[in-house]
Design a protein around this motif. Structure first.
Motif, PDB file in Angstrom:
ATOM      1  N   ALA A 120      43.152  37.861  44.923  1.00 35.45           N
ATOM      2  CA  ALA A 120      44.399  37.137  44.706  1.00 35.45           C
ATOM      3  C   ALA A 120      44.181  35.973  43.738  1.00 35.45           C
ATOM      4  O   ALA A 120      45.131  35.493  43.110  1.00 35.45           O
ATOM      5  CB  ALA A 120      44.951  36.621  46.034  1.00 35.45           C
ATOM      6  N   LEU A 121      42.925  35.520  43.617  1.00 33.09           N
ATOM      7  CA  LEU A 121      42.595  34.386  42.746  1.00 33.09           C
ATOM      8  C   LEU A 121      41.656  34.768  41.613  1.00 33.09           C
ATOM      9  O   LEU A 121      41.661  34.106  40.562  1.00 33.09           O
ATOM     10  CB  LEU A 121      41.935  33.266  43.571  1.00 33.09           C
ATOM     11  CG  LEU A 121      42.692  32.744  44.799  1.00 33.09           C
ATOM     12  CD1 LEU A 121      41.878  31.649  45.474  1.00 33.09           C
ATOM     13  CD2 LEU A 121      44.076  32.244  44.433  1.00 33.09           C
ATOM     14  N   LEU A 122      40.842  35.809  41.813  1.00 31.15           N
ATOM     15  CA  LEU A 122      39.777  36.135  40.862  1.00 31.15           C
ATOM     16  C   LEU A 122      40.158  37.302  39.962  1.00 31.15           C
ATOM     17  O   LEU A 122      40.939  38.179  40.341  1.00 31.15           O
ATOM     18  CB  LEU A 122      38.493  36.487  41.620  1.00 31.15           C
ATOM     19  CG  LEU A 122      37.935  35.422  42.571  1.00 31.15           C
ATOM     20  CD1 LEU A 122      36.700  35.957  43.276  1.00 31.15           C
ATOM     21  CD2 LEU A 122      37.615  34.138  41.816  1.00 31.15           C
ATOM     22  N   GLU A 153      39.603  44.751  35.389  1.00 26.83           N
ATOM     23  CA  GLU A 153      39.792  43.992  34.154  1.00 26.83           C
ATOM     24  C   GLU A 153      38.479  43.562  33.524  1.00 26.83           C
ATOM     25  O   GLU A 153      38.473  43.051  32.403  1.00 26.83           O
ATOM     26  CB  GLU A 153      40.693  42.778  34.415  1.00 26.83           C
ATOM     27  CG  GLU A 153      42.126  43.170  34.761  1.00 26.83           C
ATOM     28  CD  GLU A 153      43.034  41.965  34.996  1.00 26.83           C
ATOM     29  OE1 GLU A 153      42.643  40.839  34.628  1.00 26.83           O
ATOM     30  OE2 GLU A 153      44.129  42.145  35.557  1.00 26.83           O
ATOM     31  N   PHE A 154      37.361  43.720  34.236  1.00 25.50           N
ATOM     32  CA  PHE A 154      36.075  43.414  33.582  1.00 25.50           C
ATOM     33  C   PHE A 154      35.166  44.637  33.511  1.00 25.50           C
ATOM     34  O   PHE A 154      33.949  44.519  33.361  1.00 25.50           O
ATOM     35  CB  PHE A 154      35.366  42.201  34.201  1.00 25.50           C
ATOM     36  CG  PHE A 154      35.031  42.283  35.670  1.00 25.50           C
ATOM     37  CD1 PHE A 154      33.955  43.036  36.114  1.00 25.50           C
ATOM     38  CD2 PHE A 154      35.754  41.547  36.597  1.00 25.50           C
ATOM     39  CE1 PHE A 154      33.610  43.076  37.461  1.00 25.50           C
ATOM     40  CE2 PHE A 154      35.422  41.576  37.947  1.00 25.50           C
ATOM     41  CZ  PHE A 154      34.349  42.346  38.388  1.00 25.50           C
ATOM     42  N   GLY A 155      35.764  45.842  33.623  1.00 22.77           N
ATOM     43  CA  GLY A 155      35.018  47.040  33.279  1.00 22.77           C
ATOM     44  C   GLY A 155      34.602  47.954  34.406  1.00 22.77           C
ATOM     45  O   GLY A 155      33.999  49.006  34.142  1.00 22.77           O
ATOM     46  N   ALA A 156      34.884  47.622  35.644  1.00 20.45           N
ATOM     47  CA  ALA A 156      34.471  48.483  36.751  1.00 20.45           C
ATOM     48  C   ALA A 156      35.169  49.833  36.670  1.00 20.45           C
ATOM     49  O   ALA A 156      36.346  49.929  36.320  1.00 20.45           O
ATOM     50  CB  ALA A 156      34.775  47.812  38.084  1.00 20.45           C
ATOM     51  N   ASP A 157      34.428  50.885  37.020  1.00 18.63           N
ATOM     52  CA  ASP A 157      34.999  52.236  37.076  1.00 18.63           C
ATOM     53  C   ASP A 157      35.545  52.549  38.469  1.00 18.63           C
ATOM     54  O   ASP A 157      36.487  53.332  38.608  1.00 18.63           O
ATOM     55  CB  ASP A 157      33.920  53.267  36.731  1.00 18.63           C
ATOM     56  CG  ASP A 157      33.316  53.023  35.370  1.00 18.63           C
ATOM     57  OD1 ASP A 157      34.032  53.171  34.368  1.00 18.63           O
ATOM     58  OD2 ASP A 157      32.121  52.658  35.309  1.00 18.63           O
ATOM     59  N   ILE A 158      34.929  51.956  39.476  1.00 17.82           N
ATOM     60  CA  ILE A 158      35.318  52.163  40.874  1.00 17.82           C
ATOM     61  C   ILE A 158      35.277  50.810  41.567  1.00 17.82           C
ATOM     62  O   ILE A 158      34.411  49.977  41.270  1.00 17.82           O
ATOM     63  CB  ILE A 158      34.346  53.128  41.589  1.00 17.82           C
ATOM     64  CG1 ILE A 158      34.283  54.489  40.886  1.00 17.82           C
ATOM     65  CG2 ILE A 158      34.732  53.324  43.053  1.00 17.82           C
ATOM     66  CD1 ILE A 158      33.165  55.401  41.400  1.00 17.82           C
ATOM     67  N   LYS A 160      39.239  33.227  36.660  1.00 18.07           N
ATOM     68  CA  LYS A 160      40.612  32.951  37.076  1.00 18.07           C
ATOM     69  C   LYS A 160      41.513  34.152  36.789  1.00 18.07           C
ATOM     70  O   LYS A 160      41.600  34.618  35.648  1.00 18.07           O
ATOM     71  CB  LYS A 160      41.157  31.710  36.367  1.00 18.07           C
ATOM     72  CG  LYS A 160      40.500  30.415  36.796  1.00 18.07           C
ATOM     73  CD  LYS A 160      41.045  29.230  36.031  1.00 18.07           C
ATOM     74  CE  LYS A 160      42.494  28.961  36.391  1.00 18.07           C
ATOM     75  NZ  LYS A 160      42.973  27.692  35.778  1.00 18.07           N
ATOM     76  N   ARG A 161      42.170  34.632  37.815  1.00 16.71           N
ATOM     77  CA  ARG A 161      43.085  35.758  37.639  1.00 16.71           C
ATOM     78  C   ARG A 161      44.342  35.288  36.906  1.00 16.71           C
ATOM     79  O   ARG A 161      44.944  34.267  37.273  1.00 16.71           O
ATOM     80  CB  ARG A 161      43.462  36.372  38.978  1.00 16.71           C
ATOM     81  CG  ARG A 161      44.449  37.527  38.836  1.00 16.71           C
ATOM     82  CD  ARG A 161      44.548  38.387  40.054  1.00 16.71           C
ATOM     83  NE  ARG A 161      45.260  39.624  39.722  1.00 16.71           N
ATOM     84  CZ  ARG A 161      45.091  40.784  40.313  1.00 16.71           C
ATOM     85  NH1 ARG A 161      44.221  40.902  41.302  1.00 16.71           N
ATOM     86  NH2 ARG A 161      45.784  41.846  39.930  1.00 16.71           N
ATOM     87  N   THR A 162      44.770  36.100  35.933  1.00 15.10           N
ATOM     88  CA  THR A 162      46.000  35.796  35.198  1.00 15.10           C
ATOM     89  C   THR A 162      47.049  36.890  35.344  1.00 15.10           C
ATOM     90  O   THR A 162      48.215  36.666  35.053  1.00 15.10           O
ATOM     91  CB  THR A 162      45.692  35.594  33.699  1.00 15.10           C
ATOM     92  OG1 THR A 162      45.060  36.775  33.180  1.00 15.10           O
ATOM     93  CG2 THR A 162      44.775  34.395  33.482  1.00 15.10           C
TER      94      THR A 162
END
Length: 985
Positions: free
Chosen positions: A270-272, A277-282, A485-487
């Protein structure tokens, strides 16, 4: 002579006193009379129909004499509901409820009372079956669609399943999926960051070993990719609370062709910045802190999200959007995941269930709070954590160098660590010893400012503090570094923005409940699934705080009540099955299968027979059997069945002899998958043992054995027990389940480990060398629901359990007898009896009238019934299992419905009804279809909607017509967005 008369009179008087005393001391209300549906008059009536005078005569005919028990089970006397609850409450009171700041993926949380009362404690939600008949499961499916949408939006990935068992096994499933996806077939190593939760690492070790996967467990910051890897697992935030920027690692892994999994705390997202968005596949993780009690480890719903490109490989089940016969949006389980185990030995996962009830709770937690509420909860926890950290720093303790969300890593020195833990325990607080001289403190939704102050006082070793909360707040910065920071937005769908008052949520939950058929509506006669009564008295202890508020890694000294519960349940299950050792850890039937086969494999390896990897499996076996065997590193060899549905013993002998040198195990279900007691079961087991193998028995049909025979006595070496079948844990709409295993004495050393010290004390050597390791993330699996089975056995006693088995067999034979004149009974035992279930053959109806088995399944909905098991184990049939909990009236209602349907088929066959426009082909009939618009069908509205007298007294209305599964599979949409789009269409 007079003296003899006096003695006789005295004896008679004493007997009368004893008799009266027995009457006074005996419970006035036997639970078994509540659990078992038919009364004595109904039992006699059914026996008369079958041509038997007593239940024992029927048992003698149905159950082979060679395997029958010679004496009653040695179990405690049955207790009344009141007495059993009182005893269990006394046991539960021995648990000590500490505030646990241990973390490791488990957190205390607040279950909103409106959710606890209306979902967790509501039989309309917890007694439903897996939503295979989707038209009468739209409420559950919508709740799961909400859950999937929540997970997709929080993780930033494109598709999510309807939940898995726990975080550890979800991570293991991600490893297996990555293995299949990686295009670099030379890569055989899986990287696991050492900052992952230790219990997750243990489960992955167990899963990797039989597949010969090399594990690299190291700090991601120093891994130079000198070994080719097919996948990697990272923890976000890390188990010590630290937040790491994984972008460079993920880019390098992708360059090598590896698939990257991030195990993420969903509340932190909810915050991060989300993993997608940073490349994870799963992305995997646990949704426990979304309103699901700790329960000493479970049950909890794990999530699994991935990219759209991998939708065909995702394990478990996915709820997808389709449309019904009238073009209205409708939900169902997507085809490619509905039953992955139909792939049998080609399956990449043996998971055949989810944690539906818990996923529903977590999803509704998101609905109730919405994006703003979830964010507020996350911000409050984070702010309290920052305040705590600043105060500890002021007290001269070393704090994380890296940013953190809810967990503070505190350097205290070795001597101080022990002193602090002791001081905390004196205040009924648990802290985590992360490593020598370092503690971790994880805060949660229930934490208050007062709790933070108390933690400062513990570390200061005094109540007087050199600062105030206000002073600390003025000195801290609550912001995350810019990358973290999540946007992006989340929970934007209307469903997450319109049910925030209790009235609104209450009505929404009630509307969804009314769309589902559960056991509070009618019987669910599913073969092999044993949908029996889940009594209220059995369910009540689940929400007791003494069971619900304990952390799974709390010190054993605080969990004495649980240990007593486990010990007694293990003893009772051991007596019921004849096995010498029981492990309660496997938290699903599929997990039990896997654990049992792993135990067998480990046993062979301990004897230097690593070559024994052949698993013989009958062709009739459930699809999870071959899938589990492959996951255990075994090779499957199919065994034929004869014309009567029994294992072909000649073929078994031939293949056992052929593979004698490498024979590892036989997987067998008893009574057979075809619903009969095979006469040759002892010979079958002897053949396997003679050729050096072990016998694994699938316990799906244990409801036909309890009190009559014991698998360990007639040759099984291992057996898993579906507690969500035979022992009354409810199916929960598709989960939770429990699949503990029983083993013979020679296999006890290989049972899953339950030593929790290896997780909470880094100096402990908790690994038992002979054990197969951890099967689930929590040491005793889904601990809190074990109380249900304890209550069932305690209230039934030996006689009640045995009577239940007898009546289950009676009910099945009665229904088989009533239906036999209309539908052939496919398999029967040597005496002409079935076991606790029967297979009715519907294939002739297709030849006669073009009627498919699905037509009958859907038409049963108009009668207010869930269909029996459809097209398994034989295509074009139904497997009916009434259980012991249904009374004669309900059995007759179902039989009457099936007989009425037979006559409808007959009308099609003789040309009275249009073969393409008739009640069966158009079923189920919704209220909208019957009431609205012109009626242009060649049968009446009454025939459509009220096909039986009882439907006029109470009518269950399917809310959608027949669902077009093919359309949904061609247009796979698995989030709330799809429902809105289809509504617009």
């Amino acid at each position: 002579m007079p003296n003899l008369d006096i003695t006789a009179n005295q004896t008679q008087t004493n007997d009368n006193i004893t008799s009266n005393l027995d009457n006074i001391l005996s419970p006035t209300d036997r639970f078994s009379d509540r659990h078992i549906g038919p009364n004595s008059q109904e039992v006699d009536k059914m026996l008369k129909v079958l041509g038997f005078s007593t239940l024992d005569q029927l048992m003698d005919a149905a159950v082979p004499k060679a395997i029958r028990l010679s004496k009653p089970l040695n179990l405690p006397e049955a207790q009344s509901e009141y007495a059993a609850l009182a005893q269990l409450k006394s046991i539960a009171s021995k648990n000590q409820i500490f505030r646990s700041y241990i973390g490791m993926g488990y957190y205390d949380c607040i279950t909103p009372p409106v959710i606890q009362r209306n979902i967790l404690e509501n039989p309309g939600w917890y007694t439903a079956y897996t939503p295979y008949q989707a038209e009468i499961a739209q409420g559950r499916l919508e709740a799961l669609l909400n859950y999937q949408t929540m997970i997709v939006e929080l993780t930033g990935l494109e598709i999510a399943n309807a939940s898995l068992l726990d975080e550890g096994t979800a991570a293991a499933e991600a490893m297996s999926m990555s293995y299949g996806l990686c295009k670099n077939k030379k890569a055989n190593a899986f990287f696991v960051d050492s900052h992952c939760h230790p219990q997750t690492i243990e489960v992955i070790k167990t899963r990797a070993y039989p597949l010969d996967i090399e594990l690299i467990i190291a700090d991601h910051r120093f891994f130079d990719f000198d070994t080719e890897i097919f996948g990697a697992l990272l923890q976000y935030p890390a188990t010590d609370g630290s937040l790491y920027d994984y972008r460079t690692f993920i880019e390098t892994a992708h360059d090598q062709g590896a698939v990257v999994t991030v195990a993420a705390d969903p509340l932190s997202l909810a915050l991060l910045t989300p993993p997608g968005e940073f490349g994870a596949d799963i992305a995997v993780g646990s949704t426990q802190r979304f309103g699901v009690p700790l329960g000493y480890g479970g049950p909890h719903a794990a999530y699994f999200a991935t990219k759209e490109a991998y939708k065909r490989q995702i394990p478990g089940r996915i709820v997808g959007v389709s449309k019904d016969a009238q073009g209205n949006p409708a939900l169902r389980l997507a085809l490619q995941t509905r039953e992955q185990h139909i792939r049998r030995e080609k399956a990449t996962s043996n998971i055949c269930t989810a944690q539906v009830l818990l996923a529903v709770i977590a999803g509704m937690y998101g609905v109730y709070h919405g994006a703003k509420g979830i964010k507020n909860i996350a911000q409050r926890i984070h702010k309290l954590t920052v305040i705590l950290a600043k105060g500890l720093n002021k007290l001269s303790y070393t704090i994380n160098d890296e940013p953190f969300f809810d967990t503070v890593k505190v350097g205290v020195g070795d001597a101080s660590a022990k002193a602090v833990i002791k001081a905390a325990a004196e205040r009924k607080i648990n802290l985590r010893l992360y490593k020598e001289g370092v503690l971790c403190i994880s805060l949660d939704e229930t934490t208050t400012v007062h709790d933070v102050i108390e933690l400062w006082q513990i570390f200061a070793a005094k109540d007087e503090l050199p600062f105030t909360v206000k002073e600390i707040v003025q000195q801290v910065n609550f912001d995350f570094p810019i990358f973290f920071k999540r946007t992006s937005n989340y929970l934007t769908d209307p469903v997450f923005n319109q049910h925030h008052s209790e009235s609104e949520l209450l009505r929404y939950l009630h509307q969804l409940e009314n769309k589902d058929l559960a056991l509070n509506t009618s019987m669910i006669p599913l073969g092999s699934c044993t949908m029996k009564l889940n009594a209220a008295a059995e369910m009540m202890p689940v929400t007791w705080p003494e069971f619900g508020k304990l952390h799974p890694f709390a010190p054993l000294s605080q969990t004495e009540g649980y240990q007593i519960l486990f010990q007694q349940l293990e003893e009772w299950l051991g007596e019921i099955t004849g096995f010498d050792g029981i492990s309660l850890q496997p938290n699903a039937g599929s997990q039990g299968e896997y654990a049992g086969l792993q135990v067998i494999r480990q046993y062979h390896e301990s004897r230097g027979e690593t070559n024994r990897n052949i698993c013989l499996i009958p062709e009739s076996a459930h699809g999870t059997n071959p899938a589990s065997a492959v996951m255990s590193g075994m090779k499957v060899v199919a065994v034929k069945c004869d014309k009567d549905g029994n294992i072909d013993i000649a073929d078994l002998e031939k293949k056992a002899e052929k593979h004698a040198e490498n024979l590892g195990a036989l997987m067998v279900t008893y009574p057979s998958t075809h619903g009969v007691f095979e006469e040759g079961i002892i010979d079958i087991c002897n053949i396997i043992h003679r050729h050096g193998g072990q016998v694994y028995m699938d316990g799906a049909n244990m409801n036909a054995q309890v009190g009559l025979c014991r698998p360990a006595d007639f040759g099984a070496d291992v057996c898993h027990l579906n507690l969500h079948k035979t022992f009354c844990i409810p199916h929960g709409g598709g989960g939770p389940g429990m699949g503990p295993i029983g083993v013979k004495e020679h296999l006890i050393p290989f049972l899953p480990t339950t030593n929790i010290e290896k997780y909470t004390n880094p100096d402990s050597n908790g690994n038992v060398e002979t054990s197969i390791g951890a099967i689930s993330a929590a040491p005793w699996g889904s601990s809190s629901i074990l109380a249900i089975s304890w209550m069932y056995i305690a209230m039934m006693g030996e006689k009640g359990l045995t009577d239940a088995t007898k009546v289950a067999i009676l009910n099945a034979n009665y229904m088989a007898s009533r239906l036999a004149d209309y539908y052939p009974i496919l398999f029967k035992g040597a005496s002409g009896c079935v076991a606790h279930e029967c297979i009715i053959d519907l294939r002739p109806l297709k030849k006669q009238a073009g009627v498919e088995v699905d037509d009958i399944a859907k038409r049963l909905m108009d009668f207010g019934f869930h269909a029996p098991t459809v097209s398994w184990p034989v295509i074009g049939t139904m497997m009916v299992e009434p259980t012991e909990s249904e009374d004669l009236d309900e059995l007759d209602r179902f039989c009457d419905a099936m007989i009425t349907i037979y006559h409808e088929v007959d009308a099609i066959a003789n040309g009275t009804i249009d073969p393409n426009n008739n009640p069966l082909k158009n079923a189920p009939h919704t209220a909208q279809a019957v009431i609205c618009g012109d009626w242009e069908r060649p049968y009446s509205r009454e025939k459509a909607a009220y096909p039986a007298p009882w439907t006029k007294e109470y009518k269950f209305w399917p809310v959608v017509g027949r669902i077009d599964n093919a359309y949904g599979d061609r247009n796979l949409v698995c989030s709330c967005e799809g429902m809105d789009a289809y509504k617009e269409d």
